[in-house]
Scaffold this motif. Sequence first.
Motif, PDB file in Angstrom:
ATOM      1  N   LYS A  68       0.840  -1.197   0.000  1.00  0.00           N
ATOM      2  CA  LYS A  68       0.000   0.000   0.000  1.00  0.00           C
ATOM      3  C   LYS A  68       0.876   1.249   0.000  1.00  0.00           C
ATOM      4  O   LYS A  68       1.810   1.377   0.792  1.00  0.00           O
ATOM      5  N   VAL A  69       0.561   2.184  -0.892  1.00  0.00           N
ATOM      6  CA  VAL A  69       1.321   3.432  -1.003  1.00  0.00           C
ATOM      7  C   VAL A  69       0.384   4.611  -0.780  1.00  0.00           C
ATOM      8  O   VAL A  69      -0.689   4.691  -1.392  1.00  0.00           O
ATOM      9  N   ILE A  70       0.784   5.520   0.097  1.00  0.00           N
ATOM     10  CA  ILE A  70       0.026   6.745   0.357  1.00  0.00           C
ATOM     11  C   ILE A  70       0.990   7.924   0.262  1.00  0.00           C
ATOM     12  O   ILE A  70       2.023   7.946   0.934  1.00  0.00           O
ATOM     13  N   ASN A  71       0.648   8.870  -0.574  1.00  0.00           N
ATOM     14  CA  ASN A  71       1.487  10.064  -0.768  1.00  0.00           C
ATOM     15  C   ASN A  71       2.949   9.712  -1.053  1.00  0.00           C
ATOM     16  O   ASN A  71       3.876  10.344  -0.533  1.00  0.00           O
ATOM     17  N   ALA A  92      -0.929   6.112  19.073  1.00  0.00           N
ATOM     18  CA  ALA A  92      -0.146   7.115  19.798  1.00  0.00           C
ATOM     19  C   ALA A  92       0.360   8.240  18.903  1.00  0.00           C
ATOM     20  O   ALA A  92       0.679   9.327  19.392  1.00  0.00           O
ATOM     21  N   CYS A  93       0.425   7.988  17.606  1.00  0.00           N
ATOM     22  CA  CYS A  93       1.104   8.930  16.703  1.00  0.00           C
ATOM     23  C   CYS A  93       0.192   9.473  15.601  1.00  0.00           C
ATOM     24  O   CYS A  93       0.647   9.736  14.482  1.00  0.00           O
ATOM     25  N   LYS A  94      -1.069   9.663  15.905  1.00  0.00           N
ATOM     26  CA  LYS A  94      -2.003  10.145  14.881  1.00  0.00           C
ATOM     27  C   LYS A  94      -1.624  11.532  14.368  1.00  0.00           C
ATOM     28  O   LYS A  94      -1.696  11.800  13.163  1.00  0.00           O
ATOM     29  N   VAL A 111       2.891  13.902   8.351  1.00  0.00           N
ATOM     30  CA  VAL A 111       3.679  13.389   7.227  1.00  0.00           C
ATOM     31  C   VAL A 111       2.813  13.004   6.028  1.00  0.00           C
ATOM     32  O   VAL A 111       3.255  13.107   4.880  1.00  0.00           O
ATOM     33  N   LEU A 112       1.555  12.604   6.279  1.00  0.00           N
ATOM     34  CA  LEU A 112       0.690  12.148   5.191  1.00  0.00           C
ATOM     35  C   LEU A 112      -0.351  13.174   4.768  1.00  0.00           C
ATOM     36  O   LEU A 112      -0.928  13.054   3.682  1.00  0.00           O
ATOM     37  N   GLY A 113      -0.604  14.170   5.629  1.00  0.00           N
ATOM     38  CA  GLY A 113      -1.672  15.122   5.367  1.00  0.00           C
ATOM     39  C   GLY A 113      -3.009  14.555   5.832  1.00  0.00           C
ATOM     40  O   GLY A 113      -3.133  13.355   6.100  1.00  0.00           O
ATOM     41  N   GLU A 114      -4.006  15.410   5.936  1.00  0.00           N
ATOM     42  CA  GLU A 114      -5.315  14.979   6.436  1.00  0.00           C
ATOM     43  C   GLU A 114      -5.946  13.923   5.531  1.00  0.00           C
ATOM     44  O   GLU A 114      -6.475  12.913   6.005  1.00  0.00           O
ATOM     45  N   GLU A 115      -5.904  14.152   4.227  1.00  0.00           N
ATOM     46  CA  GLU A 115      -6.494  13.190   3.299  1.00  0.00           C
ATOM     47  C   GLU A 115      -5.715  11.880   3.300  1.00  0.00           C
ATOM     48  O   GLU A 115      -6.296  10.794   3.230  1.00  0.00           O
ATOM     49  N   GLY A 116      -4.403  11.996   3.381  1.00  0.00           N
ATOM     50  CA  GLY A 116      -3.577  10.800   3.441  1.00  0.00           C
ATOM     51  C   GLY A 116      -3.848   9.995   4.698  1.00  0.00           C
ATOM     52  O   GLY A 116      -3.855   8.758   4.671  1.00  0.00           O
ATOM     53  N   PHE A 117      -4.103  10.696   5.803  1.00  0.00           N
ATOM     54  CA  PHE A 117      -4.402   9.996   7.052  1.00  0.00           C
ATOM     55  C   PHE A 117      -5.743   9.270   6.965  1.00  0.00           C
ATOM     56  O   PHE A 117      -5.891   8.153   7.474  1.00  0.00           O
ATOM     57  N   LYS A 118      -6.718   9.892   6.315  1.00  0.00           N
ATOM     58  CA  LYS A 118      -8.012   9.227   6.131  1.00  0.00           C
ATOM     59  C   LYS A 118      -7.837   7.952   5.314  1.00  0.00           C
ATOM     60  O   LYS A 118      -8.463   6.922   5.592  1.00  0.00           O
ATOM     61  N   GLU A 119      -6.984   8.028   4.310  1.00  0.00           N
ATOM     62  CA  GLU A 119      -6.694   6.842   3.497  1.00  0.00           C
ATOM     63  C   GLU A 119      -5.998   5.779   4.341  1.00  0.00           C
ATOM     64  O   GLU A 119      -6.252   4.578   4.191  1.00  0.00           O
ATOM     65  N   LEU A 120      -5.133   6.225   5.242  1.00  0.00           N
ATOM     66  CA  LEU A 120      -4.442   5.298   6.136  1.00  0.00           C
ATOM     67  C   LEU A 120      -5.432   4.606   7.072  1.00  0.00           C
ATOM     68  O   LEU A 120      -5.322   3.397   7.323  1.00  0.00           O
ATOM     69  N   GLU A 121      -6.399   5.356   7.590  1.00  0.00           N
ATOM     70  CA  GLU A 121      -7.414   4.764   8.463  1.00  0.00           C
ATOM     71  C   GLU A 121      -8.210   3.693   7.724  1.00  0.00           C
ATOM     72  O   GLU A 121      -8.522   2.635   8.293  1.00  0.00           O
ATOM     73  N   GLU A 122      -8.531   3.957   6.475  1.00  0.00           N
ATOM     74  CA  GLU A 122      -9.268   2.978   5.675  1.00  0.00           C
ATOM     75  C   GLU A 122      -8.411   1.740   5.422  1.00  0.00           C
ATOM     76  O   GLU A 122      -8.895   0.607   5.488  1.00  0.00           O
ATOM     77  N   TYR A 123      -7.147   1.969   5.146  1.00  0.00           N
ATOM     78  CA  TYR A 123      -6.222   0.850   4.935  1.00  0.00           C
ATOM     79  C   TYR A 123      -6.088   0.008   6.201  1.00  0.00           C
ATOM     80  O   TYR A 123      -6.054  -1.226   6.146  1.00  0.00           O
ATOM     81  N   ARG A 124      -6.034   0.673   7.345  1.00  0.00           N
ATOM     82  CA  ARG A 124      -5.945  -0.047   8.621  1.00  0.00           C
ATOM     83  C   ARG A 124      -7.164  -0.941   8.821  1.00  0.00           C
ATOM     84  O   ARG A 124      -7.044  -2.099   9.240  1.00  0.00           O
ATOM     85  N   LYS A 125      -8.338  -0.409   8.499  1.00  0.00           N
ATOM     86  CA  LYS A 125      -9.574  -1.184   8.618  1.00  0.00           C
ATOM     87  C   LYS A 125      -9.518  -2.408   7.705  1.00  0.00           C
ATOM     88  O   LYS A 125      -9.845  -3.530   8.122  1.00  0.00           O
ATOM     89  N   GLU A 126      -9.080  -2.200   6.470  1.00  0.00           N
ATOM     90  CA  GLU A 126      -8.971  -3.302   5.511  1.00  0.00           C
ATOM     91  C   GLU A 126      -7.942  -4.331   5.972  1.00  0.00           C
ATOM     92  O   GLU A 126      -8.146  -5.538   5.812  1.00  0.00           O
ATOM     93  N   PHE A 127      -6.857  -3.839   6.548  1.00  0.00           N
ATOM     94  CA  PHE A 127      -5.787  -4.728   7.012  1.00  0.00           C
ATOM     95  C   PHE A 127      -6.296  -5.687   8.082  1.00  0.00           C
ATOM     96  O   PHE A 127      -6.054  -6.898   8.024  1.00  0.00           O
ATOM     97  N   PHE A 128      -7.017  -5.174   9.066  1.00  0.00           N
ATOM     98  CA  PHE A 128      -7.505  -6.030  10.148  1.00  0.00           C
ATOM     99  C   PHE A 128      -8.649  -6.933   9.685  1.00  0.00           C
ATOM    100  O   PHE A 128      -8.788  -8.060  10.174  1.00  0.00           O
ATOM    101  N   GLU A 129      -9.451  -6.458   8.737  1.00  0.00           N
ATOM    102  CA  GLU A 129     -10.497  -7.314   8.181  1.00  0.00           C
ATOM    103  C   GLU A 129      -9.872  -8.487   7.439  1.00  0.00           C
ATOM    104  O   GLU A 129     -10.325  -9.630   7.556  1.00  0.00           O
ATOM    105  N   GLN A 130      -8.816  -8.206   6.674  1.00  0.00           N
ATOM    106  CA  GLN A 130      -8.121  -9.263   5.945  1.00  0.00           C
ATOM    107  C   GLN A 130      -7.451 -10.233   6.908  1.00  0.00           C
ATOM    108  O   GLN A 130      -7.467 -11.454   6.716  1.00  0.00           O
ATOM    109  N   ASP A 131      -6.875  -9.689   7.965  1.00  0.00           N
ATOM    110  CA  ASP A 131      -6.212 -10.526   8.965  1.00  0.00           C
ATOM    111  C   ASP A 131      -7.219 -11.466   9.628  1.00  0.00           C
ATOM    112  O   ASP A 131      -6.929 -12.644   9.869  1.00  0.00           O
ATOM    113  N   GLU A 132      -8.405 -10.945   9.906  1.00  0.00           N
ATOM    114  CA  GLU A 132      -9.447 -11.766  10.527  1.00  0.00           C
ATOM    115  C   GLU A 132      -9.893 -12.879   9.583  1.00  0.00           C
ATOM    116  O   GLU A 132     -10.087 -14.027  10.004  1.00  0.00           O
ATOM    117  N   GLU A 133     -10.022 -12.546   8.297  1.00  0.00           N
ATOM    118  CA  GLU A 133     -10.402 -13.556   7.306  1.00  0.00           C
ATOM    119  C   GLU A 133      -9.333 -14.639   7.193  1.00  0.00           C
ATOM    120  O   GLU A 133      -9.645 -15.830   7.089  1.00  0.00           O
TER     121      GLU A 133
END
Length: 204
Positions: free
Chosen positions: A10-13, A169-171, A177-199
Amino acid sequence: MLVKKETANKVINGLIIDPLIFTQKFVKGCDVCICSGECCYYGVYTDKSEYELIMSKKDRIIKSMDDSQTKNFEDWFEDEQEDSDFPSGIAVGTEVYNGKCVFLDKQGFCTLQKIAIEDGENKWKYKPLYCILFPLVIFEGKLTVDDEHLDRMHYCNKPINQVSTVFEACKNELKHVLGEEGFKELEEYRKEFFEQDEEDNEAA
């Protein structure tokens, strides 16, 4: 933990995101009253532009330094070196003086951050990116955890103190470093990451 190839890349900014930032345990937040700024004892690498900004404020910095710091600005930095992880391609390390970064005062506060606050500026205006980011780091184009430096810490690295994760701790640092939009994308990626891990765990 199995991480699918497309998730791991995954690449952001322009930065590859290491999922380790979601799972690595860390303290709740920075508190120099407890650790005395231990992460700053070893100095830091700055981009050449950051070095130039700091040197442009040398007179102001000197005024806020205490007797544990050197006010000879010629002793503040190491020689320049090439490094592709820095925007300019040039890194300049801060020197260590009295067992700590030249800009760290005896109370554990960063003089660069201190003068910005005193002058009504953004607290990170003069602070090098890699100081801001710790325990995050950009290495070979990847935003990841600086586990090598973290291993040297006596407070942040103790499991009993690690009640959070690097992500939680580091939001603010991640937004920086990522910007507000980049951080929102990171939050979505985090959600996808844990969903995939659960699967993956259910399929195992």
